[in-house]
Motif scaffolding. Structure first.
Motif: not given
Lengths: 289, 381
Positions: A178, A181, A183
């Protein structure tokens, strides 16, 4: 001003009270027995009083049988953890980036072993992978030769450990993932990074800590494991868990059993230290951020 | 032997008129501890307790299960501690326990001395089964060889140690026994090898004659026989981790022959775990060792008088028949005092002698020595 200081102090005392019980339990049920065990193995009471002696450790490290058992324990742990990580990391990455029905099924299957008691698993193993088990029957119905069963060989416990520890490892690794990301992955892709570049430069550096934590957890569990090596492993060499119990209960040699326990504990403590250090590092990094 | 008859006999045995003398009609709850397998705790709950309670109104037997192995040691230690402080041990009987545990218990007078307890039936006990006056041998079990009669005709089944060794060598991979510390079937097979290597004379091993100087050599001779057989065992020397695991391999057809406890194998056949045509045979030159369960009662038991009456009840015809018929066990009383019909039925598996092997230091040495010399399966000439 003075009120807030008083409040802080009150909160501190409450915090101390809250940790008092677990700390007291750890001290009386774990730390004190460890101290006692170490003392029992080092102090020999002879006719002329107690004296310091390394005889029990000398016996362990010069005894081929004991060393063989320690070696098979290290071998089993290393092989199990390697196979486990080789399976768990791809599953965790898959579950991190793929959604949908198939992913849900994979996740359920990966977590399922958590709900099966290991003794049930061991007997299921014997029925499926054991001699004339289900696999043999299926192969036989196609006229194929039987498998060389891993039952009662060092590979028996390895297969059991991998299956049994898969859920824990996958859950820890997913928690670590987690941190990765979308992104970051997309940005890397935009500048032309291939799949392996993303894996080695984006994903692995971020979950390295989780891999270390998962490995420490599994190693701690495996090193003194009992059920699988007892039910599925060979009679000799045997892993430290069954060896300690047998030395204590059947050979009736408590000092040697404690010596084995202290050695096992010291090896596990190294991994415990890895774990504690990585947690502390992680916290320091978060506080800095 | 026809196994179906076991069940019928079991029912007949229970219907036999009771001959035990009545205990005092008072309210008593006997706490009876056991660490034996489920077949024995079931036997107490379903057979012994109802029969005794029916004869003794107001008395109830509370069967307390104290597994895993060694569970009764803690109970015995508690009884000794209670004896020292004059408190009650909260325990009346352990159905199977080594009276030599805890150390010093006998010297401090912890256990009831059965020779002096005035049991009406004490004289009926098989003298071979008595190991100490403080343990009451009310049931026994012997280790037999169980085999798949489809693959090995009964006429060809080995009847001596030499025939068995030859059979194992000629049929590699078809025999397995469990690790000697993990269950008595493999444990007593190992002890039979030790007997074989020491002149087949069980009397040379006694509870107090273990000598660290000379005894290991006696054991090593037995281990050498086993190590010689090891390459011909299942998977070239694999050993299961318990009595039940060996039965499982026989049931799966992975092996042809195993040593097994008589009571467990009979139960497995009755429940269909093993097929009807499972053959049972005992070695005739010297039987595989067996064991007798020694019931002990602490002198400070809360219900001492009723518990002694229960001990006497265990030795009655009714209960001794049930031991044979309901759990496939071995009677604690001499075979001669049992009905002739029963004796004939079980003639195949009744050994001419009942060898036993002492525990204590011998047991520890066997466990350690076997793991060091036989289990590693070292390449041998």
């Amino acid at each position: 001003m003075s009120i807030s200081v008083a409040q802080d102090r009150g909160r501190g005392q409450t915090g101390l009270l809250l940790v008092l019980l677990p700390v007291a339990l750890v001290a009386t049920l774990i730390i004190w027995p460890i101290v006692r065990a170490v003392m029992d193995t080092l102090i020999v009471t002879g006719p002329d009083g107690a004296s310091l002696s390394f005889a029990s450790y000398r016996f362990f490290f010069t005894d081929a049988h004991s060393m063989g058992n320690l070696r098979i324990t290290i071998w089993t742990t290393a092989v199990s953890v390697s196979i486990l990580m080789a399976i768990a990391i791809p599953i965790a990455i898959y579950l991190r980036f793929v959604t949908g029905r198939t992913a849900a099924v994979v996740q359920a299957l990966a977590i399922f072993p958590l709900f099966v008691p290991s003794i049930i698993l061991a007997y299921a193993f014997i029925r499926v992978l054991g001699p004339n088990g289900m696999v043999d029957l299926i192969l036989g119905s196609f006229g194929l030769p039987r498998i060389r069963s891993p039952y009662l060989t060092p590979w028996g416990p390895v297969i059991g450990f991998v299956w049994d520890n898969l859920p824990l490892s996958v859950v820890i690794l997913m928690a670590g993932l987690s941190n990765v990301t979308n992104n970051a992955v997309e940005a890397a892709r935009d500048v032309g990074a291939g799949k392996f570049a993303i894996l080695f430069h984006i994903i692995l550096p971020r979950i390295w800590l989780s891999i270390l934590v998962a490995t420490s957890f599994v190693v701690l569990g495996l090193f003194s494991a009992f059920t699988f090596p007892y039910l599925l492993g060979p009679a000799a060499p045997e892993m430290m868990g069954p060896f300690m119990l047998r030395t204590f209960g059947d050979v009736m040699d408590p000092v040697q059993a404690r010596t084995q326990a202290v050695i096992t504990f010291l090896i596990c403590a190294v991994f415990g230290w890895f774990y504690v250090r990585s947690i502390a590092k992680n916290r320091a990094r978060r506080e800095a951020a | 032997m026809k196994r179906r008859d076991l069940m019928k006999l079991g029912l007949a045995g229970l219907a036999t008129p009771a001959i035990a003398r009545m205990a005092h009609a008072q309210t008593a709850r006997i706490n009876m501890f056991t660490s034996s397998d489920a077949n024995i705790s079931d036997f107490w709950t379903n057979v012994i307790a109802p029969a005794f309670e029916a004869q003794n109104p107001g008395v109830s037997i509370n069967v307390v299960i104290a597994r895993e192995g060694g569970g009764t040691n803690v109970i015995a230690e508690r009884a000794l501690a209670a004896l020292r402080t004059g408190a009650g041990p909260q325990m009346d009987m352990i159905e199977s326990h080594d009276p030599f545990i805890p150390a010093g218990g006998i010297d401090e007078g912890l256990w009831v001395n059965w020779e002096e307890a005035g049991l009406a039936n004490y004289g009926r006990i098989n003298p071979l089964a008595i190991q100490s006056p403080f343990g009451l041998p009310y049931r026994g079990s012997q280790v037999l060889l169980a085999y798949d009669a489809d693959r090995l005709p009964a006429a060809d089944a080995p009847r001596t140690w030499d025939e068995l060794s030859t059979w194992i060598r000629e049929n590699p991979g078809e025999f397995i026994y469990n690790r000697p510390d993990r269950g008595g079937s493999g444990g007593n097979f190992v002890r039979r090898a030790i007997h074989e290597a020491n002149g087949r004379d069980p009397s040379v091993f006694t509870i107090d004659n273990f000598d660290p100087e000379t005894s290991p050599a006696m054991l090593d001779a037995g281990f050498e026989l086993l190590a010689g057989l090891a390459p011909h065992m299942f998977e070239g020397g694999a050993y299961t981790s318990g009595n039940a695991n060996s039965i499982q391999l026989l049931a799966q057809g992975a092996v042809t022959m195993i040593p097994a406890w008589s009571d467990m194998v009979l139960q497995a056949i009755n429940e269909g775990v093993l097929p009807e045509n499972t053959g049972l045979i005992q070695l005739q030159d010297l039987a595989l060792s067996g064991g007798f369960s020694q019931a002990v009662v602490p002198v400070n038991a809360e219900n001492l008088e009723t518990t002694i009456a229960l001990a006497d009840f265990l030795l009655t015809d009714e209960m001794q028949n049930a031991v044979i018929t309901a759990i496939g066990g071995f009677p604690g009383v001499s075979w001669e005092v049992l009905p002739a019909e029963l004796r004939e039925r079980f003639a195949d598996v009744v050994p001419t002698s009942i060898p036993t092997f002492p525990g204590g230091d011998w047991g520890a040495a066997i466990s350690d020595g076997w793991y060091r010399t036989v289990a590693p399966n070292l390449p041998r000439e």
